[in-house]
Design a protein around this motif. Structure first.
Motif, PDB file in Angstrom:
ATOM      1  N   PHE A 173       9.900   3.596 -17.924  1.00  0.00           N
ATOM      2  CA  PHE A 173      10.008   2.931 -16.401  1.00  0.00           C
ATOM      3  C   PHE A 173       8.710   3.378 -15.904  1.00  0.00           C
ATOM      4  N   ALA A 174       7.967   2.293 -15.625  1.00  0.00           N
ATOM      5  CA  ALA A 174       6.655   2.451 -14.852  1.00  0.00           C
ATOM      6  C   ALA A 174       6.797   3.225 -13.523  1.00  0.00           C
ATOM      7  N   MET A 203       4.957   4.309 -10.032  1.00  0.00           N
ATOM      8  CA  MET A 203       4.310   3.494  -8.783  1.00  0.00           C
ATOM      9  C   MET A 203       2.796   3.265  -9.178  1.00  0.00           C
ATOM     10  N   MET A 260       2.361   0.591 -11.392  1.00  0.00           N
ATOM     11  CA  MET A 260       2.439  -0.695 -10.862  1.00  0.00           C
ATOM     12  C   MET A 260       1.328  -1.178  -9.951  1.00  0.00           C
ATOM     13  N   GLU A 271      -1.124   5.730  -1.505  1.00  0.00           N
ATOM     14  CA  GLU A 271      -1.558   4.736  -1.042  1.00  0.00           C
ATOM     15  C   GLU A 271      -1.328   4.381   0.514  1.00  0.00           C
ATOM     16  N   PHE A 319      -1.604   1.123   3.528  1.00  0.00           N
ATOM     17  CA  PHE A 319      -1.769  -0.153   3.851  1.00  0.00           C
ATOM     18  C   PHE A 319      -1.331  -0.264   5.227  1.00  0.00           C
ATOM     19  N   LEU A 361       0.796  -4.791   1.463  1.00  0.00           N
ATOM     20  CA  LEU A 361       1.665  -4.557   0.138  1.00  0.00           C
ATOM     21  C   LEU A 361       2.923  -5.295   0.460  1.00  0.00           C
ATOM     22  N   ILE A 407       6.418  -5.823  -1.581  1.00  0.00           N
ATOM     23  CA  ILE A 407       7.257  -5.290  -2.783  1.00  0.00           C
ATOM     24  C   ILE A 407       8.436  -6.059  -2.694  1.00  0.00           C
ATOM     25  N   GLU A 446      12.640  -9.881 -10.661  1.00  0.00           N
ATOM     26  CA  GLU A 446      11.510  -9.674 -11.539  1.00  0.00           C
ATOM     27  C   GLU A 446      10.237 -10.653 -10.846  1.00  0.00           C
ATOM     28  N   LEU A 464      -1.311  -7.503  -2.008  1.00  0.00           N
ATOM     29  CA  LEU A 464      -1.041  -7.067  -3.161  1.00  0.00           C
ATOM     30  C   LEU A 464       0.415  -7.153  -3.580  1.00  0.00           C
ATOM     31  N   VAL A 465       0.949  -7.764  -4.491  1.00  0.00           N
ATOM     32  CA  VAL A 465       2.244  -8.228  -4.590  1.00  0.00           C
ATOM     33  C   VAL A 465       3.086  -7.351  -5.700  1.00  0.00           C
ATOM     34  N   ILE A 466       3.871  -6.602  -5.653  1.00  0.00           N
ATOM     35  CA  ILE A 466       4.666  -6.002  -6.888  1.00  0.00           C
ATOM     36  C   ILE A 466       6.123  -6.234  -6.956  1.00  0.00           C
ATOM     37  N   CYS A 467       6.459  -6.657  -7.937  1.00  0.00           N
ATOM     38  CA  CYS A 467       7.746  -6.955  -8.222  1.00  0.00           C
ATOM     39  C   CYS A 467       8.544  -5.806  -9.159  1.00  0.00           C
ATOM     40  N   GLU A 468       9.838  -6.154  -9.404  1.00  0.00           N
ATOM     41  CA  GLU A 468      10.778  -5.211 -10.017  1.00  0.00           C
ATOM     42  C   GLU A 468      10.717  -3.938  -9.464  1.00  0.00           C
ATOM     43  N   THR A 469      10.521  -3.766  -8.199  1.00  0.00           N
ATOM     44  CA  THR A 469      10.531  -2.541  -7.549  1.00  0.00           C
ATOM     45  C   THR A 469      11.362  -2.443  -6.397  1.00  0.00           C
ATOM     46  N   THR A 525      10.202   4.215  -3.134  1.00  0.00           N
ATOM     47  CA  THR A 525      10.545   3.072  -4.225  1.00  0.00           C
ATOM     48  C   THR A 525      11.350   3.940  -5.325  1.00  0.00           C
ATOM     49  N   ASP A 526      12.064   3.117  -6.009  1.00  0.00           N
ATOM     50  CA  ASP A 526      12.758   3.664  -6.988  1.00  0.00           C
ATOM     51  C   ASP A 526      11.878   3.926  -8.253  1.00  0.00           C
ATOM     52  N   ARG A 527      10.396   3.688  -8.125  1.00  0.00           N
ATOM     53  CA  ARG A 527       9.877   4.526  -9.218  1.00  0.00           C
ATOM     54  C   ARG A 527       9.080   5.713  -8.864  1.00  0.00           C
ATOM     55  N   ILE A 581       4.493   5.456  -0.187  1.00  0.00           N
ATOM     56  CA  ILE A 581       3.510   4.464   0.029  1.00  0.00           C
ATOM     57  C   ILE A 581       3.409   4.479   1.498  1.00  0.00           C
TER      58      ILE A 581
END
Lengths: 366, 284, 432
Positions: B192-193, B195, B198, C3, C5, C31, C33, C37, C123-128, C145-147, C152
């Motif tokens: 799982f990547a 952050m 990402m 990070e 922003f 940013l 989020i 997907e 900056l666009v980050i998906c699946e997060t 986030t879930d990662r 951030i």
């Protein structure tokens, strides 16, 4: 294989490819089947291909040959004899110690030499790990066309070419592919897609030997070890006579028990459509369909399976297909032999009872 | 250590919804994903990077939107990504694809020598498993397919020990580097990547190569022109001439339906009857 | 290094994209989020694009955006079981560019909008998924986030995460979504040839029609149906209040199936192939269900703030307008060197108050409440109106005066004089 959105060659203007075969390639004659063996036994898919190859060879008026490669000795020669029993007129035999275990390099060289020397027009292999490994590199070596996982093979007598049909667009449609300007035309076929022919043990043929000309030091990859699978509890779907399979219509994992219970009563193997395997309800070994196993049982009971083409191609050769689905429009009813529109939750338990009663009656009678 | 993983972006057949009433398959608006089989190859490459350090490059031949698949690979931890894209690649079959990828790999190798090329076992939209073997042949790499595990890499002695799936067991093979490996499915689970990755993937400046940049000068080997196979026709499967005999009616009870079916099967199909007799006897 | 922003936008639907685009274009570090997907992949809409709102954000959008048809005709139907009474407005003026409303395919449109957002520099980050807002006391200072990989930070966080914003709920910005404040809508997309659509709906080229429907199709529940023409497909759908679904026990797709079978609707769908099916929640509570829309270091835009004018089926334009307003507020504050405190962010609410957004929402604020308790508007009245029309239009030897009397009588019997007066009063209050 080509992307299906390519227009057939005849329709394209300008740079269209001709449907005429290079005169050198017109000399290629004969239908070959690669006879695959592992640990002393021939893979049944090779027999199935010989059966199919016999039909193609007869149509073309040419001979059917088996291609046998392996360690020198009686066992390898026995493979040739079996090939004759299953319809081959002759066998090309390459015996050499370096061919004892499968490795890509020596097998590809052996096959390349044979094909260059004896020039078949059609070459078929089983779509097993060995077959696909060999076919892929061989087709690239000879830069010829290969159609994988074919479900049907025919001859287009207009130009003596092989018309190989396989599913496309995620399995929804079929496409027929031809290799018009290259030889040999290659096809791989998955186990159980073609029927297993009856062997004729009186049949014989001739063996043509060929020397490989490689020594062990020429070969880069070495086999250190072979670890056989433990045969504990491995589902034998491919040769099962009765299969009960479940699909998405079962809705919840607990409901798959219905499939297992019915299979238990019938002494049947348990199968499933791809979504259930992907959802983790059943093991990959139980997947029936285009990307799973092809089966040819006497009786196939499909519960909650819609009958989409990806599944259909894996079981439509069953002798009798019974479909249970609560959607009267489900495509499976278009090709099943018997259909019941109803809720599996009530129909399957009733079936279990009905079969039990039937068996009880049969026991009393017999 | 330098591993290049070849990946493909494909339509996600698993995300297709089923209509709750008609049970037909809704194919519209299906998103594109990284070919699921490729994920195992990516993960295996990253694990080797964890173990031996070095670089993982991902390469894909596809239309411009395949960029998303490459960014995904970067988000897992790949170091560099190259998109090989050109109009001339349209209509390519596996032979033409392997030609183009082999050319690109040769270019990559010139910049940083490659030790291993990984591909997934097959694609979910092509299913042919031919591109990996094709690349290996063209580049003179040893080919190892259906690999379930890389046991060991010896970068000094230029050797790799791998496990390969055969029909009834596993072969343990030793071969020379560089080689090409097609990875079996289910052997690992892609990470799982984080952050951080990402962010890296979102900011990464993708390398985009046209056919010239990949060193392809002869267009006759790529795209539709390079394909020896021709699609003669595409068609819907022939419906069986006979629709199923429907047992019972809407009003029938489950019991009626069941008894009806079982009776029919035994009565009309002698080989099934004997099959049932066998089972009945076995249960005695 | 964590990070940081200027702004974090949670969600990449129309409101999030409008905000992110406006901010990025002004040079702020943004940013965005998205948990799906791809941008908009979790979004579902009819869908109608209101050009005015988008024009103010991306004036030249018509050059590039994926647009289906431009609407030249609006039909409003009140349906009984096998009939309907309708009004139609069609105008050549709507055919003259620049067009005012378009049908779009939501997923494609959001993807395009997102490419513009990225081109503008966000900056666009998906699946997060953003799981939590980071707080310093009461002030929002960032997100989690879930990662794995830390937090951030940003000066301000814009919540654009849709009707069911778990984030806002978690942070206590608004309470649990009440079933009476939200509708469940289901839709299908039927594919058919362009020529068929043009013929069936009396259209040429890229002209389009929108049909809004009310009446027996919602089986006694408060709700509406719709049918829109896209280039090669028709979108048909129906939505009813979640509280009504709960009370009736009817499944949403059953309502849609019945509606598709209505004799006035079925022929329009004839020959089409269903290729998409989706369901979504739509805010219906209006003004009275609105949560706080800003605070210390945070703002809410779009569906998350219940910015939907259900009467006029306007939601995506309010989404874009509120997104833009929030962005403009931040840009102004940044330029003036002010902190993103609640006191300063109040400017956002002020902007909305002055705009059609709050004015319209306020105007219709009583409607949801009135409708809840007055199902006769979707049951008795459609019947009465249809039968009245039938009576007047049939030529059967009865004189017109008698017919009118019969119609009046039917209304009185169904609703009584008090009832009728009450209904009229309620409607007046609702629309006032």
């Amino acid at each position: 294989m080509s992307e299906p959105q390519a227009a057939p060659a005849a329709k394209r203007g300008g740079n269209h490819r001709k449907m005429e075969l290079d005169p050198r390639l017109q000399a290629y004659r004969g239908v070959w089947v690669f006879v695959e063996h592992e640990r002393g036994a021939i893979q049944p898919v090779s027999w199935e291909l010989l059966g199919e190859g016999r039909k193609l060879a007869d149509q073309l008026g040419v001979e059917l040959a088996g291609v046998v490669m392996g360690a020198p000795g009686e066992a390898t020669r026995q493979f040739c004899r079996e090939a004759f029993h299953y319809g081959a007129d002759l066998c090309y035999l390459v015996e050499d110690p370096v061919l004892t275990d499968y490795r890509n390099q020596p097998y590809t060289k052996a096959l390349t030499d044979l094909v260059d020397t004896f020039q078949p027009e059609i070459l078929m292999l089983g779509a097993t790990t060995l077959g696909r490994d060999l076919a892929g590199s061989f087709a690239t070596t000879l830069k010829t066309g290969l159609t994988a996982d074919c479900t049907e093979l025919n001859i287009d007598m207009d130009n003596r070419s092989l018309a190989a049909t396989r599913p496309t667009f995620g399995g929804r449609l079929l496409c027929t592919i031809q290799t018009l300007n290259y030889r040999p035309q290659m096809a791989t076929v998955r186990p159980r897609v073609m029927a297993l022919p009856q062997p004729d043990r009186t049949r014989d043929g001739r063996i043509i030997e060929h020397r490989l000309g490689l020594i062990e030091t020429d070969i880069i990859t070495k086999v250190l070890e072979y670890i056989p699978d433990a045969n504990v509890d491995k589902p034998q779907l491919a040769f099962a006579d009765v299969i009960v399979a479940g699909g998405r219509g079962l809705k919840r994992q607990e409901n798959f028990k219905l499939v297992e219970d019915l299979a238990a009563v019938l002494g049947a193997e348990v199968g499933a459509s791809r979504p259930l395997v992907q959802a983790g309800w059943v093991d990959l070994e139980r997947q029936v369909g285009q990307s799973g196993k092809t089966v040819r049982p006497k009786l196939y009971i499909a519960i909650g399976i819609s009958g989409a083409i990806q599944h259909r191609v894996g079981m439509e050769s069953s002798d009798v297909i019974v479909a249970i689905n609560n959607d009267p429009q489900a495509p499976i009813f278009d090709f099943a032999h018997y259909g019941i529109v109803g809720n599996a939750m009530t129909v399957v338990p009733a079936l279990i009872d009905a079969f039990r009663q039937q068996f009880a009656v049969m026991r009393r009678a017999g | 250590m330098h591993i290049v993983v070849c990946i493909k972006q494909v339509p996600d057949s698993a995300q297709i919804r089923v209509h709750p009433v008609s049970n037909t398959i809704m194919r519209q608006g299906v998103p594109a994903i990284v070919n699921p089989y490729d994920l195992y190859a990516i993960e295996e490459a990253l694990r080797l990077k964890d173990r031996y350090h070095g670089q993982v490059t991902v390469l894909s031949m596809g239309p411009p939107q395949a960029e998303a698949a490459l960014r995904k690979a970067i988000s897992f931890g790949a170091d560099e990504a190259i998109l090989l894209t050109d109009r001339a690649f349209a209509g390519a079959d596996t032979l033409a694809t392997s030609y183009a990828l082999a050319a690109a790999l040769t270019r990559i190798n010139e910049e940083l020598p490659i030790d291993l090329v990984f591909t997934g076992k097959q694609t979910i939209d092509g299913d042919t498993a031919q591109v990996g073997p094709g690349i290996a042949k063209r580049m003179g790499l040893e080919l190892l397919t259906y690999v379930s595990q890389i046991d060991e890499l010896d970068l000094e002695r230029r050797e790799a020990t791998v496990r390969r799936r055969a029909e009834g067991g596993v072969q343990v093979l030793k071969t020379r580097l560089p080689c090409l490996v097609t990875m079996l499915e289910g052997i690992n689970e892609v990470r799982f990547a984080t952050m951080t990755n990402m962010f890296r993937a979102a900011r990464y400046e993708l390398k985009v190569w046209s056919k010239e940049m990949a060193g392809i000068t002869d267009p006759s080997f790529i795209g539709l022109k390079g394909s020896p196979t021709v699609v003669a026709k595409v068609f819907a499967p022939q419906p069986r001439s006979q629709r199923a005999e429907m047992i019972g009616s809407e009003a029938s009870s489950a019991q009626d339906l069941a008894i009806n079916l079982v009776t029919k099967l035994s009565a009309k199909h002698p080989n099934l009857e004997s099959e049932f007799a066998k089972t009945a006897g076995a249960r005695a | 290094m964590a990070e940081k922003f200027d702004v974090i936008v949670v969600g990449a639907g129309p409101s999030g994209n409008a905000a992110a685009y406006t901010l990025a274009k002004a040079g702020l570090s943004v940013l965005q989020i998205e948990r799906g997907e791809s941008p908009g992949s979790k979004n579902v809409q009819g869908a109608i694009l209101y050009a005015d709102a988008l024009e103010r954000i991306i004036p030249e959008f018509r050059d590039e955006a994926p647009l289906e048809r431009h609407l030249i005709e609006q039909r409003m139907w009140v349906l009984d079981d096998d009939s309907y009474v309708g009004t139609t407005y069609r105008s050549e003026n709507f055919d003259k560019p620049p067009h005012n409303r378009y049908t779009i395919i939501r997923a494609q449109f959001d993807k395009w909008f997102s490419t513009k957002v990225q081109e503008a520099g966000a900056l666009v980050i998906c699946e997060t998924t953003v799981t939590n807002l980071l707080l310093d006391g009461q002030r929002v200072i960032g997100v989690q986030t879930d990662r794995e990989g830390g937090s951030i930070y940003a000066d301000v966080v814009i919540l654009a995460d849709g009707v069911n914003s778990l984030l806002a709920r978690k942070a206590g910005f608004h309470g649990e979504l009440k079933p009476k404040d939200v509708a469940l809508a289901v839709k299908e997309i039927f594919f058919m040839p362009e020529e068929t659509i043009c013929q069936r709906f009396n259209l040429q080229g890229e002209q389009g029609v929108a049909i809004e429907m009310l009446g027996k199709i919602t089986q006694g529940m408060i709700g509406t149906g719709f049918l829109y023409t896209n280039r090669e497909s028709l979108t048909i759908g129906v939505g009813c209040l979640a509280s009504d679904f709960k009370a009736s026990g009817i499944a949403a797709y059953t309502v849609l199936e019945a509606m598709k079978a209505h004799p006035a609707i079925a022929p329009l769908l004839e020959g089409g192939e269903v290729k998409e099916y989706a369901a979504h929640l739509i805010p219906e509570g209006g003004y009275q269900a609105m949560p706080k829309i800003y605070g210390e270091g945070w703002m809410i835009v779009g569906d998350s703030g219940q910015f939907v004018n259900a009467v006029h089926r306007e939601g995506s334009n309010l989404a874009m307008t509120t997104g833009q307003a929030a962005a403009q507020t931040i840009i102004e504050l940044k330029t003036e060197g002010r902190a993103m405190t609640a006191k300063h962010l109040a400017r956002y609410a002020a902007k909305l108050k002055d705009s059609f957004v709050m004015k319209d929402l306020k105007k219709y604020q009583r409607l949801p409440g009135i409708l809840h308790k007055n199902h006769q508007f979707v049951t008795a009245y459609p019947e009465l109106v249809n039968r009245a029309a039938h009576t007047m239009i049939s030529v059967d030897g009865v004189d017109k005066r008698s017919k009118e009397k019969a119609i009046r009588g039917s209304f009185l019997r169904a609703r009584s004089l008090f009832g009728l007066m009450g209904d009229a009063y309620k409607l007046w209050r609702a629309f006032e």
